[in-house]
Design an enzyme around this catalytic site. Sequence first.
Site, PDB file in Angstrom:
ATOM      1  N   LYS A 179       0.652  -1.206   0.155  1.00 57.46           N
ATOM      2  CA  LYS A 179      -0.258  -0.277  -0.059  1.00 57.46           C
ATOM      3  C   LYS A 179       1.163   1.204  -0.279  1.00 57.46           C
ATOM      4  O   LYS A 179       0.563   2.170  -0.431  1.00 57.46           O
ATOM      5  CB  LYS A 179      -0.967  -0.211   0.952  1.00 57.46           C
ATOM      6  CG  LYS A 179      -1.667  -0.886   1.186  1.00 57.46           C
ATOM      7  CD  LYS A 179      -2.821  -1.172   2.438  1.00 57.46           C
ATOM      8  CE  LYS A 179      -2.208  -1.427   3.500  1.00 57.46           C
ATOM      9  NZ  LYS A 179      -2.234  -2.333   4.425  1.00 57.46           N
TER      10      LYS A 179
ATOM     11  N   ARG B   6     -10.092   0.416   8.825  1.00 56.06           N
ATOM     12  CA  ARG B   6      -9.457  -0.856   9.401  1.00 56.06           C
ATOM     13  C   ARG B   6     -10.560  -1.078   9.483  1.00 56.06           C
ATOM     14  O   ARG B   6     -10.593  -3.020   9.992  1.00 56.06           O
ATOM     15  CB  ARG B   6      -7.877  -0.823   9.697  1.00 56.06           C
ATOM     16  CG  ARG B   6      -7.147  -1.000   9.349  1.00 56.06           C
ATOM     17  CD  ARG B   6      -6.167  -1.322  10.758  1.00 56.06           C
ATOM     18  NE  ARG B   6      -4.906  -1.941  10.008  1.00 56.06           N
ATOM     19  CZ  ARG B   6      -3.374  -1.080   9.081  1.00 56.06           C
ATOM     20  NH1 ARG B   6      -4.122   0.022   9.126  1.00 56.06           N
ATOM     21  NH2 ARG B   6      -2.254  -1.337   9.550  1.00 56.06           N
TER      22      ARG B   6
ATOM     23  N   ARG C 203      11.132  -6.430   4.926  1.00 57.29           N
ATOM     24  CA  ARG C 203      11.136  -5.917   5.704  1.00 57.29           C
ATOM     25  C   ARG C 203      11.389  -5.781   6.748  1.00 57.29           C
ATOM     26  O   ARG C 203      12.646  -3.765   6.119  1.00 57.29           O
ATOM     27  CB  ARG C 203       9.752  -5.045   5.432  1.00 57.29           C
ATOM     28  CG  ARG C 203       9.873  -3.702   5.756  1.00 57.29           C
ATOM     29  CD  ARG C 203       7.888  -2.983   5.336  1.00 57.29           C
ATOM     30  NE  ARG C 203       7.379  -3.171   6.392  1.00 57.29           N
ATOM     31  CZ  ARG C 203       6.177  -2.619   6.555  1.00 57.29           C
ATOM     32  NH1 ARG C 203       5.261  -2.585   5.844  1.00 57.29           N
ATOM     33  NH2 ARG C 203       4.966  -3.829   7.241  1.00 57.29           N
TER      34      ARG C 203
ATOM     35  N   ARG D 203      11.396  -2.051  12.157  1.00 60.30           N
ATOM     36  CA  ARG D 203       9.689  -1.807  12.547  1.00 60.30           C
ATOM     37  C   ARG D 203       9.476  -3.369  13.583  1.00 60.30           C
ATOM     38  O   ARG D 203       9.458  -4.001  13.400  1.00 60.30           O
ATOM     39  CB  ARG D 203       8.500  -2.120  11.684  1.00 60.30           C
ATOM     40  CG  ARG D 203       7.751  -0.113  11.571  1.00 60.30           C
ATOM     41  CD  ARG D 203       8.046  -0.273  10.786  1.00 60.30           C
ATOM     42  NE  ARG D 203       6.398  -1.189  10.536  1.00 60.30           N
ATOM     43  CZ  ARG D 203       4.786  -1.362   9.932  1.00 60.30           C
ATOM     44  NH1 ARG D 203       5.045   0.282   8.345  1.00 60.30           N
ATOM     45  NH2 ARG D 203       3.976  -1.667  10.381  1.00 60.30           N
TER      46      ARG D 203
ATOM     47  N   ARG E 269      -1.524  -9.239  14.015  1.00 58.33           N
ATOM     48  CA  ARG E 269      -1.652  -8.391  12.595  1.00 58.33           C
ATOM     49  C   ARG E 269      -1.800  -8.938  11.369  1.00 58.33           C
ATOM     50  O   ARG E 269      -3.137  -8.668  11.446  1.00 58.33           O
ATOM     51  CB  ARG E 269      -0.449  -7.348  12.320  1.00 58.33           C
ATOM     52  CG  ARG E 269       0.212  -5.900  12.852  1.00 58.33           C
ATOM     53  CD  ARG E 269       1.249  -5.725  12.479  1.00 58.33           C
ATOM     54  NE  ARG E 269       1.611  -4.925  11.039  1.00 58.33           N
ATOM     55  CZ  ARG E 269       2.696  -5.438  10.560  1.00 58.33           C
ATOM     56  NH1 ARG E 269       3.554  -5.193  11.331  1.00 58.33           N
ATOM     57  NH2 ARG E 269       2.640  -4.320   9.247  1.00 58.33           N
TER      58      ARG E 269
HETATM   59  P1  ADP Z   1       0.395  -2.155   7.849  1.00 55.66           P
HETATM   60  O1  ADP Z   1       1.856  -2.937   7.549  1.00 55.66           O
HETATM   61  O2  ADP Z   1      -0.142  -2.864   8.407  1.00 55.66           O
HETATM   62  O3  ADP Z   1      -0.387  -2.032   6.451  1.00 55.66           O
HETATM   63  P2  ADP Z   1      -0.084   0.723   8.648  1.00 55.66           P
HETATM   64  O4  ADP Z   1       1.714   1.308   8.952  1.00 55.66           O
HETATM   65  O5  ADP Z   1      -0.632   0.570   8.307  1.00 55.66           O
HETATM   66  O6  ADP Z   1       0.599  -1.130   9.126  1.00 55.66           O
HETATM   67  O7  ADP Z   1      -0.360   0.426  10.168  1.00 55.66           O
HETATM   68  C1  ADP Z   1       0.638   0.057  11.686  1.00 55.66           C
HETATM   69  C2  ADP Z   1       0.048   0.013  12.652  1.00 55.66           C
HETATM   70  O8  ADP Z   1      -0.803   0.642  12.895  1.00 55.66           O
HETATM   71  C3  ADP Z   1      -1.205  -1.242  12.719  1.00 55.66           C
HETATM   72  O9  ADP Z   1      -0.989  -2.416  13.157  1.00 55.66           O
HETATM   73  C4  ADP Z   1      -1.953  -0.128  13.982  1.00 55.66           C
HETATM   74  O10 ADP Z   1      -1.668  -0.831  14.896  1.00 55.66           O
HETATM   75  C5  ADP Z   1      -2.135   0.972  13.934  1.00 55.66           C
HETATM   76  N1  ADP Z   1      -3.577   1.506  12.782  1.00 55.66           N
HETATM   77  C6  ADP Z   1      -2.738   1.928  11.679  1.00 55.66           C
HETATM   78  N2  ADP Z   1      -4.346   2.893  10.747  1.00 55.66           N
HETATM   79  C7  ADP Z   1      -5.006   1.630  11.382  1.00 55.66           C
HETATM   80  C8  ADP Z   1      -6.702   2.028  11.820  1.00 55.66           C
HETATM   81  N3  ADP Z   1      -6.908   2.592  10.352  1.00 55.66           N
HETATM   82  N4  ADP Z   1      -7.549   1.830  13.098  1.00 55.66           N
HETATM   83  C9  ADP Z   1      -6.739   0.909  14.510  1.00 55.66           C
HETATM   84  N5  ADP Z   1      -5.341   0.978  13.628  1.00 55.66           N
HETATM   85  C10 ADP Z   1      -4.916   0.963  12.795  1.00 55.66           C
END
Ligand code: ADP
Length: 190
Positions: free
Chosen positions: A14, A89, A128, A134, A145
């Site tokens: 994404k 989400r 990654r 991270r 996750r």
């Molecule tokens: P990914 O690599 O899963 O796409 P992101 O960088 O989008 O990860 O998100 C990392 C973390 O931030 C998630 O695991 C969650 O803890 C939190 N988070 C991000 N967006 C949301 C959301 N829309 N609702 C709830 N928690 C979120």
Amino acid sequence: MFNLVIFGPPGAGKGTQSAKIIEKYNLAHISTGDMFRMHITQETELGKKVKELLAEGILVPDSITINMLEEEVNANPDVSGFIFDGFPRTVAQAEALDEFLKTKNEKIDLVLQLDVNEDEIKKRIAERQKVSGRADDDASKLIKRIDEYFQKTVHVLPYYQEQGKLVKIEGIGEIETIFSNITAEIDQYI
Ligand code: ADP
């Protein structure tokens, strides 16, 4: 305005595709994950609240996430559209987003689902982590996750499917091939 949601499991690409989309179409990129990480780095009140949740791969409560997102949208009044990355989400977030956009006479136009299977996700995130460091890319946190994704986030798909806005994009392949499949969809709107 043109408003796009980019949707997919952790590690679907994404962020990579969003960066290419904003460059080509001049949209404002809102990544809730990036925003939370920024709050954590800057040690804000919000950052302190969500730090542990992010480290564990647990979703942040809807009310906190929705408030943060609405503030960010309001802070960008003059853009030609948004790309929402990592949001919504949950179905509650999707409903809140629709309600919020309605108050501005706006709507979500298109939802692109990057389709990547679980084996590939695990491989990508293991790679990654070597560079990102991270905490939530750690193998045990990744399981959480992925679990959150299949427990809560996939239910957002039928929500947009019913609205006729969902388009599935094959997420495995060359970055440029995936991007050209994405632009073919966006170009029908812009
Ligand atoms: P990914 O690599 O899963 O796409 P992101 O960088 O989008 O990860 O998100 C990392 C973390 O931030 C998630 O695991 C969650 O803890 C939190 N988070 C991000 N967006 C949301 C959301 N829309 N609702 C709830 N928690 C979120």
